[in-house]
Design a protein around this motif. Structure first.
Motif, PDB file in Angstrom:
ATOM      1  N   ILE A 113       4.619   7.700  -0.292  1.00  0.00           N
ATOM      2  CA  ILE A 113       3.178   7.954  -0.313  1.00  0.00           C
ATOM      3  C   ILE A 113       2.477   6.658   0.055  1.00  0.00           C
ATOM      4  N   GLU A 114       1.471   6.753   0.948  1.00  0.00           N
ATOM      5  CA  GLU A 114       0.701   5.579   1.354  1.00  0.00           C
ATOM      6  C   GLU A 114      -0.747   5.748   0.927  1.00  0.00           C
TER       7      GLU A 114
ATOM      8  N   GLY B 210       0.796  -1.224   0.000  1.00  0.00           N
ATOM      9  CA  GLY B 210       0.000   0.000   0.000  1.00  0.00           C
ATOM     10  C   GLY B 210       0.824   1.268   0.000  1.00  0.00           C
ATOM     11  N   GLN B 211       2.100   1.166  -0.367  1.00  0.00           N
ATOM     12  CA  GLN B 211       3.011   2.300  -0.300  1.00  0.00           C
ATOM     13  C   GLN B 211       3.799   2.412  -1.601  1.00  0.00           C
ATOM     14  N   ILE B 212       4.091   3.653  -2.018  1.00  0.00           N
ATOM     15  CA  ILE B 212       4.987   3.926  -3.138  1.00  0.00           C
ATOM     16  C   ILE B 212       6.153   4.726  -2.582  1.00  0.00           C
ATOM     17  N   LYS B 213       7.359   4.332  -2.944  1.00  0.00           N
ATOM     18  CA  LYS B 213       8.547   5.018  -2.459  1.00  0.00           C
ATOM     19  C   LYS B 213       9.433   5.376  -3.643  1.00  0.00           C
TER      20      LYS B 213
ATOM     21  N   MET C 199       0.286  -0.882  -8.163  1.00  0.00           N
ATOM     22  CA  MET C 199       0.515   0.557  -8.178  1.00  0.00           C
ATOM     23  C   MET C 199       1.662   0.939  -9.113  1.00  0.00           C
ATOM     24  N   LYS C 200       1.988   0.067 -10.053  1.00  0.00           N
ATOM     25  CA  LYS C 200       3.063   0.360 -10.999  1.00  0.00           C
ATOM     26  C   LYS C 200       2.733   1.617 -11.808  1.00  0.00           C
TER      27      LYS C 200
END
Length: 92
Positions: A88-89, A12-15, A39-40
């Motif tokens: 971002i979560e 659930g996170q993008i870094k 979430m790609k």
């Protein structure tokens, strides 16, 4: 010499961080998303927003011109991009 690692993200996170994809590549901005999430495309959207040059109309006169990306603009202002980190979560 600084050692760059591959960024990792929780579910659930993008870094986005400066690192290496693997040991054979040069360090650069990398995007990571949590396991089991799709979430790609969101990661690519964020990377495009901060790294792509934008096309704007010339003023005055006809034609268009490319303006620098956010990363290029920050480097030109004297900031160290290797310290850039964005996390971002997703909302629960």
């Amino acid at each position: 010499m600084k050692r760059y690692r591959t960024p990792t993200a929780k579910p659930g996170q993008i870094k986005i961080a400066y690192g290496r994809i693997d040991r054979d590549n040069y360090p650069d901005l990398c995007v990571a998303w949590g396991a089991g999430t799709d979430m790609k495309c969101t990661g690519r959207l964020i990377m495009n927003a901060i790294t792509e040059k934008t096309l704007h109309p010339k003023f005055p006169g006809p034609g268009h011109e490319y303006r620098p990306s956010l990363v290029d603009e920050l480097e030109a202002r004297g900031f160290d991009i290797t310290t850039l980190r964005i996390t971002i979560e997703k909302k629960p």
